[in-house]
Design a protein around this motif. Sequence first.
Motif, PDB file in Angstrom:
ATOM      1  N   ILE A 178       0.839  -1.197   0.000  1.00 17.59           N
ATOM      2  CA  ILE A 178       0.000   0.000   0.000  1.00 17.59           C
ATOM      3  C   ILE A 178       0.875   1.248   0.000  1.00 17.59           C
ATOM      4  O   ILE A 178       2.015   1.223   0.441  1.00 17.59           O
ATOM      5  N   ALA A 179       0.302   2.340  -0.487  1.00 16.42           N
ATOM      6  CA  ALA A 179       0.907   3.655  -0.322  1.00 16.42           C
ATOM      7  C   ALA A 179       0.230   4.308   0.872  1.00 16.42           C
ATOM      8  O   ALA A 179      -1.010   4.326   0.966  1.00 16.42           O
ATOM      9  N   VAL A 180       1.036   4.820   1.818  1.00 16.40           N
ATOM     10  CA  VAL A 180       0.502   5.518   2.990  1.00 16.40           C
ATOM     11  C   VAL A 180       0.669   7.011   2.739  1.00 16.40           C
ATOM     12  O   VAL A 180       1.793   7.521   2.650  1.00 16.40           O
ATOM     13  N   VAL A 198       3.374   6.971  -6.990  1.00 11.66           N
ATOM     14  CA  VAL A 198       3.878   7.410  -5.689  1.00 11.66           C
ATOM     15  C   VAL A 198       5.343   7.844  -5.733  1.00 11.66           C
ATOM     16  O   VAL A 198       5.829   8.469  -4.793  1.00 11.66           O
ATOM     17  N   THR A 199       6.045   7.492  -6.803  1.00 14.12           N
ATOM     18  CA  THR A 199       7.441   7.936  -6.905  1.00 14.12           C
ATOM     19  C   THR A 199       7.566   9.243  -7.677  1.00 14.12           C
ATOM     20  O   THR A 199       8.661   9.755  -7.857  1.00 14.12           O
ATOM     21  N   ASP A 200       6.446   9.780  -8.145  1.00 14.81           N
ATOM     22  CA  ASP A 200       6.491  10.987  -8.964  1.00 14.81           C
ATOM     23  C   ASP A 200       5.414  11.987  -8.517  1.00 14.81           C
ATOM     24  O   ASP A 200       4.684  12.531  -9.321  1.00 14.81           O
ATOM     25  N   LEU A 204       5.035  15.540  -2.659  1.00 11.54           N
ATOM     26  CA  LEU A 204       5.024  14.488  -1.647  1.00 11.54           C
ATOM     27  C   LEU A 204       6.125  13.464  -1.945  1.00 11.54           C
ATOM     28  O   LEU A 204       5.852  12.366  -2.420  1.00 11.54           O
ATOM     29  N   PRO A 205       7.391  13.797  -1.680  1.00 13.90           N
ATOM     30  CA  PRO A 205       8.491  12.867  -2.005  1.00 13.90           C
ATOM     31  C   PRO A 205       8.499  11.651  -1.088  1.00 13.90           C
ATOM     32  O   PRO A 205       8.055  11.710   0.056  1.00 13.90           O
ATOM     33  N   ALA A 240       4.914   6.963   1.989  1.00 13.40           N
ATOM     34  CA  ALA A 240       5.702   5.746   2.212  1.00 13.40           C
ATOM     35  C   ALA A 240       4.991   4.558   1.594  1.00 13.40           C
ATOM     36  O   ALA A 240       3.764   4.557   1.428  1.00 13.40           O
ATOM     37  N   VAL A 241       5.771   3.542   1.254  1.00 15.74           N
ATOM     38  CA  VAL A 241       5.236   2.289   0.718  1.00 15.74           C
ATOM     39  C   VAL A 241       5.473   1.199   1.749  1.00 15.74           C
ATOM     40  O   VAL A 241       6.598   1.036   2.240  1.00 15.74           O
TER      41      VAL A 241
END
Length: 290
Positions: A178-180, A198-200, A204-205, A240-241
């Motif tokens: 999941i992505a938090v 989520v990496t781009d 929100l880095p 975070a992942v």
Amino acid sequence: MDPLETRELRYFTAVAEELHFGRAAERLGMAQPPLSRAIQRLERRLGVSLLQRHRRGVSLTGAGEMLLHEGRAALDATTAAARRTRRAGGAGGADSPAGPRNRLVLAVKAGASHELLHKLLDAYAAEPDAAEIEVLPSGTCEQERMLRDGRADVALMHAPFNSLAGFDSEELMTEGQIAVLPAGHPLAARRTLTLADVTDIPDLPLARWSRHGTFPPGPGPEIHDQTQLAQLIALGRTVAVYPDSARAWLWAEHAAVPLADAPPVVTHLAWPAHSRSLALAGLVRTATRL
């Protein structure tokens, strides 16, 4: 040839990691000339050049890279032996009137496998000869290092992120990722996300956990513990992942969105292959029954 001494390996490893005699000597708490002489004696004994000397420092030869790899493993093994021996002979040790204290140190990734860990600890505690379990939370991928250097006797490891090389293990659970995110972020309303999503995210880095004392490159904040990470996500500073089981520690200010293309995470109970601990064997038997 005489066997290598622990002191020699410690000296060489410091120089090989610092790539500078002055910094290595400072790290070891000694003067530079005797350190240089010690490395030269080691090279003569082995009959190979370990370092290439330059005006600004040194670089490793092929033989030096090999000794660094093998030396780290050997130093970890001696450190682990000392730590586990002290645990076995600590308060209530074998020579005390109370007899040996039966204790295992279990390393876990902070925030992961929460429900599984509860079930495992409860089931094991019900066994008649159960040992005392000390749970030691750790950062991302630190469980492997803790097993190798003796800080832990057993660990919950997560493939594909942790390396199981050199360990015995038992597979316990497979789950998605999941992505938090901050609960108010626009992506939090999505049913699923991808790893590319989520990496781009410009605002929100991704959070960066320390690995062996260093942080991977990137714009995201350096994370030292679970509480810091939870707070920064809630404040809208990072994402975070995590494995899906991390939902157990989420705050009301967090949102969890499944990652459609992330590889599954397999949780293993792992321990050193040479272990002969009866307490550890009992914990493994309990885990395989869950």
